[in-house]
Scaffold this active site. Structure first.
Site, short mmCIF file in Angstrom:
data_model
loop_
_atom_site.label_atom_id
_atom_site.label_comp_id
_atom_site.label_asym_id
_atom_site.label_seq_id
_atom_site.Cartn_x
_atom_site.Cartn_y
_atom_site.Cartn_z
N GLN A 77 -41.60 83.60 32.23
CA GLN A 77 -43.03 83.61 32.49
C GLN A 77 -43.30 84.18 33.89
O GLN A 77 -44.22 84.97 34.08
CB GLN A 77 -43.59 82.18 32.39
CG GLN A 77 -45.09 82.09 32.58
CD GLN A 77 -45.87 82.84 31.51
OE1 GLN A 77 -45.59 82.69 30.33
NE2 GLN A 77 -46.83 83.65 31.91
N ARG A 86 -34.93 77.96 24.27
CA ARG A 86 -36.04 77.13 24.78
C ARG A 86 -35.66 75.68 24.48
O ARG A 86 -35.69 75.25 23.33
CB ARG A 86 -37.36 77.51 24.10
CG ARG A 86 -38.45 76.51 24.38
CD ARG A 86 -39.83 76.97 23.98
NE ARG A 86 -40.34 77.96 24.91
CZ ARG A 86 -41.64 78.23 25.06
NH1 ARG A 86 -42.55 77.59 24.37
NH2 ARG A 86 -42.02 79.16 25.92
N CYS A 122 -50.72 80.76 32.15
CA CYS A 122 -49.61 81.24 31.31
C CYS A 122 -49.88 81.06 29.84
O CYS A 122 -49.23 81.71 29.01
CB CYS A 122 -48.32 80.51 31.69
SG CYS A 122 -48.42 78.73 31.47
N HIS A 139 -39.34 78.09 33.89
CA HIS A 139 -39.79 79.08 32.91
C HIS A 139 -39.75 80.46 33.58
O HIS A 139 -40.78 81.09 33.83
CB HIS A 139 -41.21 78.73 32.46
CG HIS A 139 -41.64 79.43 31.20
ND1 HIS A 139 -40.80 80.24 30.47
CD2 HIS A 139 -42.83 79.42 30.54
CE1 HIS A 139 -41.46 80.70 29.41
NE2 HIS A 139 -42.69 80.22 29.43
N ASP A 190 -51.83 75.86 35.08
CA ASP A 190 -51.17 75.61 33.79
C ASP A 190 -51.58 74.20 33.36
O ASP A 190 -52.17 73.44 34.15
CB ASP A 190 -49.64 75.73 33.96
CG ASP A 190 -48.86 75.49 32.66
OD1 ASP A 190 -49.46 75.64 31.57
OD2 ASP A 190 -47.66 75.16 32.74
N ARG A 228 -45.58 89.49 28.96
CA ARG A 228 -44.36 88.82 28.46
C ARG A 228 -43.54 89.79 27.61
O ARG A 228 -42.32 89.75 27.62
CB ARG A 228 -44.74 87.57 27.64
CG ARG A 228 -45.33 86.42 28.43
CD ARG A 228 -44.34 85.86 29.45
NE ARG A 228 -43.07 85.53 28.83
CZ ARG A 228 -42.78 84.37 28.23
NH1 ARG A 228 -43.69 83.41 28.20
NH2 ARG A 228 -41.59 84.15 27.70
N1 CP Z 1 -46.48 81.03 28.04
C1 CP Z 1 -45.60 80.72 27.05
O1 CP Z 1 -44.40 80.59 27.26
O2 CP Z 1 -46.18 80.56 25.84
P1 CP Z 1 -45.45 79.99 24.54
O3 CP Z 1 -45.19 78.53 24.79
O4 CP Z 1 -46.46 80.20 23.44
O5 CP Z 1 -44.17 80.72 24.31
N1 NVA Z 2 -45.84 73.83 31.30
C1 NVA Z 2 -46.00 74.18 29.91
C2 NVA Z 2 -45.79 75.65 29.73
C3 NVA Z 2 -45.92 76.15 28.32
C4 NVA Z 2 -45.67 77.63 28.22
C5 NVA Z 2 -45.06 73.37 29.05
O1 NVA Z 2 -43.89 73.23 29.45
O2 NVA Z 2 -45.48 72.87 28.02
#
Ligand code: CP
Ligand code: NVA
Length: 306
Positions: A138, A108, A263, A135, A224, A291
């Protein structure tokens, strides 16, 4: 011992063929049934997942760690202070070193180019656990949720920012042939080459800056946060643009039977109201659960256990 075969990475939705995509969703559904039935499904015994995270996470981290345990393997979490990605040593050295220990890496990162570099130098599969651009994990969970809840004949409207989650969802929708409309304020669209890529693997989503038109008649509305991790300095400007455009998912925006996806994490009172997120319409916690199942399906496919 070096590893010579070219690894299968999952950095974006279009890294999986339609058949592989289906195998991941079918595998996920099977793991879900097995988990519910108390059946062991340890198809990755003694395998190890390395988890390199520059940003916070609840769902991605915990679902992959738990998933590896359920598959008979193990996961090692490496947060920002552990490997010092790109600072303590060059990224390519981290990639090559981890590849000598672990069977798969989930990363990540902020910068998608850094993920590409990590993958280019890794000799084990690398999974995108979220970057500023995408992502895809997701989107796998989102599509399993839609398949379970409404089927792929459903129409879905994305209402909000054209961000990482939206981009991967748009590509995933194209991959499975979902009727998808993306509504974003001017200047906050999907950007890049996403529409073109969606067109290459299926039908690109329709786009609009009118959230009401997009929501009308949709079976599912998905949203989101307006301000993603790393965009905090832009909070006020974005919030003003999304509020002015009527992009909050609230009771007034939705048709009576429309289901709602998020999400998570959500900002109640921002992109969605507390009332909607807590209502019967909300599939957010189904998505969160999925997930786990889809992460396991993905690991099993990439590591050759399915
Ligand atoms: N939706 C998602 O990726 O959540 P987190 O940021 O908590 O991993
Ligand atoms: N769009 C959000 C998603 C988090 C799971 C971010 O990148 O913070």
């Amino acid at each position: 011992m070096g590893r010579s075969a070219v690894p299968r990475h999952f950095l974006a939705i279009d890294d999986l063929s339609a058949a592989e995509f289906e195998a991941v969703l079918d595998g996920a559904a099977a793991f879900e049934r097995q988990l519910e039935g108390g059946e062991r499904h340890a198809v990755l015994p003694e395998r190890t997942l390395g988890m390199v995270f520059e940003k916070p996470s609840t769902r991605t981290r915990v679902s992959f760690e738990t998933g590896m345990t359920q598959l008979g393997g193990h996961a090692i979490f490496l947060g920002p202070d552990d490997v010092g990605l790109g600072e303590r040593e060059p990224l390519r050295d981290t990639a090559r070193t981890l590849s000598r220990y672990v069977d798969c890496i989930v990363a990540r990162l902020f910068d998608h180019a850094a993920l590409d570099e990590l993958a280019a130098h890794a000799s084990v599969p690398v999974i995108n656990g979220l970057t500023d651009d995408a992502h895809p994990c997701q989107a796998l969970a989102d599509l399993l949720t839609i398949r379970e809840h409404a089927g792929f004949d459903a129409s879905v409207a994305w209402i909000g920012d054209g961000n990482n989650v939206a981009r991967s969802f748009a590509l995933g929708a194209a991959r499975v042939g979902l009727d998808c409309t993306v509504a974003t304020p001017p200047g906050y669209g999907l950007g890049g080459d996403v529409l073109e890529r969606a067109g290459e693997i299926g039908t690109a989503p329709a786009t609009t800056d009118d959230p009401r038109a997009a929501a009308a008649g949709a079976d599912v509305v998905y949203t989101d946060v307006w301000v993603s991790m790393g965009e905090e300095d832009d909070r006020e400007r974005k919030r003003a643009a999304f509020e002015a455009g009527g992009f909050q998912v609230n009771e007034a925006l939705l048709d009576p039977g429309t289901a709602v996806m998020h999400c998570l994490p959500a900002r109640r009172g921002g992109e969605i109201t507390d009332e909607i997120l807590e209502s019967e319409r909300s599939l957010a916690f189904e998505q969160a659960e999925n997930r786990l199942h889809t992460g396991k399906g993905l690991l099993a496919v990439l590591l050759g256990a399915l």
